[in-house]
Design an enzyme around this catalytic site. Sequence first.
Site, PDB file in Angstrom:
ATOM      1  N   ASN A 242      53.394  29.334  -2.864  1.00 18.88           N
ATOM      2  CA  ASN A 242      54.230  28.381  -2.145  1.00 18.88           C
ATOM      3  C   ASN A 242      53.465  27.734  -0.996  1.00 18.88           C
ATOM      4  O   ASN A 242      52.975  26.604  -1.137  1.00 18.88           O
ATOM      5  CB  ASN A 242      55.504  29.065  -1.652  1.00 18.88           C
ATOM      6  N   ASP A 243      53.331  28.456   0.122  1.00 18.39           N
ATOM      7  CA  ASP A 243      52.718  27.861   1.311  1.00 18.39           C
ATOM      8  C   ASP A 243      51.325  27.302   1.055  1.00 18.39           C
ATOM      9  O   ASP A 243      50.931  26.314   1.671  1.00 18.39           O
ATOM     10  CB  ASP A 243      52.637  28.900   2.435  1.00 18.39           C
ATOM     11  N   VAL A 244      50.581  27.922   0.133  1.00 17.94           N
ATOM     12  CA  VAL A 244      49.196  27.488  -0.086  1.00 17.94           C
ATOM     13  C   VAL A 244      49.122  26.160  -0.839  1.00 17.94           C
ATOM     14  O   VAL A 244      48.041  25.625  -1.054  1.00 17.94           O
ATOM     15  CB  VAL A 244      48.384  28.544  -0.861  1.00 17.94           C
ATOM     16  N   THR A 245      50.307  25.609  -1.251  1.00 17.60           N
ATOM     17  CA  THR A 245      50.304  24.314  -1.921  1.00 17.60           C
ATOM     18  C   THR A 245      50.973  23.249  -1.056  1.00 17.60           C
ATOM     19  O   THR A 245      51.116  22.116  -1.482  1.00 17.60           O
ATOM     20  CB  THR A 245      51.087  24.383  -3.244  1.00 17.60           C
TER      21      THR A 245
ATOM     22  N   ALA B 219      55.857  31.368   5.689  1.00 16.95           N
ATOM     23  CA  ALA B 219      55.690  30.743   6.995  1.00 16.95           C
ATOM     24  C   ALA B 219      57.012  30.179   7.518  1.00 16.95           C
ATOM     25  O   ALA B 219      57.083  29.675   8.627  1.00 16.95           O
ATOM     26  CB  ALA B 219      54.640  29.637   6.922  1.00 16.95           C
TER      27      ALA B 219
END
Lengths: 465, 103
Positions: free
Chosen positions: A394-397, A435
């Site tokens: 999720n957050d890494v995209t 996050a």
Amino acid sequence: MISANLSAIFYLVSGVLFILALRGLSSPETSRQGNLFGIVGMIIAVVVTFLSTGNFSSGFIFVLVFILVGGSIGAFIAYKIPMTAMPELVAGFHSLVGLAAVFVAIAAFLNPEAFNLGTQGNIKLGSLIEMSIGAAVGAITFSGSVIAFLKLQGIMSGSPITFRGQHLLNALILISIIILIYLLCSTQSSNLFWILLSISFLIGFLLIIPIGGADMPVVISMLNSYSGWAAAGIGFTLENTALIITGALVGSSGAILSYIMCKGMNRSFFNVILGGFGATDDASSSTSKEQRPVKSGNADDAAFLMKNASSVIIVPGYGMAVAQAQHALREMVDTLKKNDIKVSYAIHPVAGRMPGHMNVLLAEANVPYDEVFELEEINNDFANADVAFVIGANDVTNPVAKTDPQSPIYGMPVLDVEKCKSVLFVKRSLSPGYAGIDNDLFYKENTLMLFADAKKMTEDITKNL
Amino acid sequence: MEIDPLIFRLSIFILSIFVGYYVVWSVTPSLHTPLMSVTNAISSVIIVGAIIAGLAGGSETIFNISSVFGFLAIALAAINIFGGFLVTQRMLAMYKKKKKDKQ
């Protein structure tokens, strides 16, 4: 019985073999041989220790029994553990190294004659300093790793535990540890030694509780580093070259991994260690919550999109590990390949709960390692790919990291998934990631959300291909 | 004047940190998990200290308190040594290259 000089040379040999063991990991082809070097180094160190004590009385039998008992437990765990549980396993193993260091330090403190360190109550000053540092770091490693283990295992909530005055308390404890070591060395009091151990256990516990679940890659690497420094401390006490070399290797290895993980999140080491990340973001995310349209689809739509693609990039994340979807994913990819579709995998440095977590899971599912790419290697390819299949990440995209300076993840290197012609995003719900921020990718024109369990969705897509 | 042996050990320590630094940077990121499990295994070479402690007691005093801690440390370190090396081997055995005949 062999001379001290000869055994010192053998310890040096095993230290060198340990260096070669790590060197082997520079590529998968040489890694198995490297592991063998490590095993040989360990055997040399243990055999030499037996020979140098020259004591083959009844105590020797007990030593063998304890090695066998511990060894069988270790071997049993190593064969039974599922690959998805590697982070927990490594955290658990770190705690054992820490505790072993503490026990060796206690044994040396209570019986310094056996180690040539002087007599009880009159231990050589240098040895006592090294011993107490080794014991303190070992104790911190132990209790910190236990907390990390409980959080990873889900026994303890992964959300950060914070309270007022936390940092002040931790700072006071750390200062008192230094004062205690000083007092211990000047008085040789055994009471102070026990107090030192207790508060070191306490600080290990306090240092890890404020750190949240997704920061675990940093925590595990850091504890890896600590276990090395603890071993080195004991190595100085025992004047043992193998232990000193190993401690230094492991210590710097863990430190480098922590650095790589922090860089992968664009956060400073201290920011991670001070903790609390993701805990207070509820208020800010709810204020900006507006209903934005989302396109959602089913397995049929996803299969249709992929069938008509010529290249697909898979972006796995922790959710894939939780859903145990790696095998189902590989089957889907096999079907795609049969249709002459080019498939590659993109791995973000902090995907998963420990460094390299996703790579191991994909390897377990028989994905060839030359189809798996790191962020820098593959990020330019998204623009030319037809479909990005995001599974459990999720957050890494999140493109916000590139566009919104207000965002807590601004500046974090992210995978340029949005540049693909279309994005398939497998997720249980629209809830924000770790996050605590919304992922802009959900609302893009070319994104199709697939709301389902990762494993089930992947299997359904395979059926429809 | 004679140099304290501690200085030699300190030299080994500092140089090993540098060796570790360069060796670990050359580890490929896809093998970072095996790296952690193998460093786990090798740091359990602390078992040598545990063995010395365990063997320190005479035949009547096998179980004095110091050797008991030694024995416990032996068991803990042995779990790590066997567990660490075997799980690393298990992981490394899974890393395979693309089969050539498929290309």
